[in-house]
Design an enzyme around this catalytic site. Structure first.
Site: not given
Ligand code: 13P
Length: 306
Positions: A81, A133, A212
């Site tokens: 990520d 992105e 989230s």
């Molecule tokens: P949240 O903070 O909404 O859980 O998003 C996490 C995210 O996008 C990690 O890449």
């Protein structure tokens, strides 16, 4: 089943108009919660590790996640990520990740395109998928801090040019969400029209970061157990359900699991001060995170798609 690429999972999801959760992990309990919930729901799933998680858990964490993914009875992609550099992506590919994100969204389009292309060429040569992105989400995520005045929604024409020029496999877009537990006042506004406009010109799976839900019952439990958090608001589940019909295929979730973990650990430490067995503290946190993952899978519509 077991370890597959991100694209294996997401291309089917985009066509089938459902979403697949990309849940961030930092440790064994979170990893098990994600995989057990996905297995019980017969859902494909993506387990994400950030550079921060890798720094925290090292090779022990990476090896554990890949081992668990290989044993899983459902398709699992292990994903980097917000990779900050080519070197970081290559390290993960060498370690066995099946998907990487190279995030140069804070750079100009030319630099972003050049850096993504470089990772794509190397990753595709060994069958690994790449996420990139374009546009800028708000909030803090690893090496990228974006203040409110710097947020910019993804332009459809820019998204098309970027994906054509980079050959990335899936595209993270800025459509109103932000990272973290404070996504705005009231119900955060999601630009559904923008998702649809981008989906018309970008056939690749689209990615929603900062997705989230920030469950209010969990926030209340965290506060009741002595935690401090103000104005915690997430993305309404109806917005997520709608977004997956519009082209969003990968839905990132980190904050919900962090909140749940901390709420449960706080409750146990507060209610049973005599407890000092880590298993009796972390085990219930794992169970509750598994419940949250299962709820998310239900919202995304990926149950029984494995
Ligand atoms: P949240 O903070 O909404 O859980 O998003 C996490 C995210 O996008 C990690 O890449």
């Amino acid at each position: 089943m077991s370890l597959v690429t991100g694209l294996d999972i997401l291309s089917v999801a985009r066509k089938g108009k459902y979403g697949v959760g990309a849940f961030n992990t930092n440790d064994m309990e979170i990893t098990q919660a994600i995989l057990e919930a996905a297995e019980e729901a017969h859902s494909p799933v993506i387990v994400s590790l950030s550079e921060g998680a890798i720094k925290y858990g090292g090779d022990a964490l990476i090896d554990m996640v890949i081992h668990e993914a290989k044993q899983a009875t459902v398709p699992v992609a292990v994903h980097l990520d917000h990779g900050s550099s080519y070197e970081s992506c290559m390290r993960c590919i060498r370690a066995g990740f099946t998907s990487v994100m190279i995030d140069k969204s804070h750079e100009d389009e030319e630099t972003n395109t050049r850096e993504v292309k470089r990772v794509v060429e190397a990753a595709h040569a060994v069958g690994v998928s790449v996420e990139a992105e374009i546009g800028r989400l708000g909030g803090i995520e690893e090496h990228v801090v974006v203040t409110e005045d710097q947020v910019s929604l993804t332009e459809p024409s820019e998204a098309k040019r970027f994906i054509d020029n980079t050959d990335a496999d899936f595209l993270a877009i800025a459509i109103g969400t932000s990272h973290g537990a404070n996504k705005g006042k009231g119900r955060p506004f999601i630009h559904h029209d923008r998702i649809k406009e981008i989906a018309v010109v970008v056939p690749q799976p689209l990615v929603m970061h900062g997705a989230s839900g920030v469950p209010q019952d969990i926030v209340a439990r965290l506060i009741a157990a002595g935690g401090k958090i103000e104005g915690a608001v997430g993305i309404h589940e109806d917005d997520v359900r709608k977004a997956v019909t519009e082209g969003i295929a990968k839905i990132n979730t980190d904050t919900d699991l962090r909140l749940t973990f901390t709420a449960v650990v706080r409750e146990i430490l507060m209610n049973t001060p005599e407890q000092f067995d880590p298993r009796k503290i972390l085990g219930p946190a794992r169970t509750e995170m598994k419940r949250i993952v299962a709820e998310r899978i239900d919202v995304f519509g990926s149950a029984n798609k494995a």
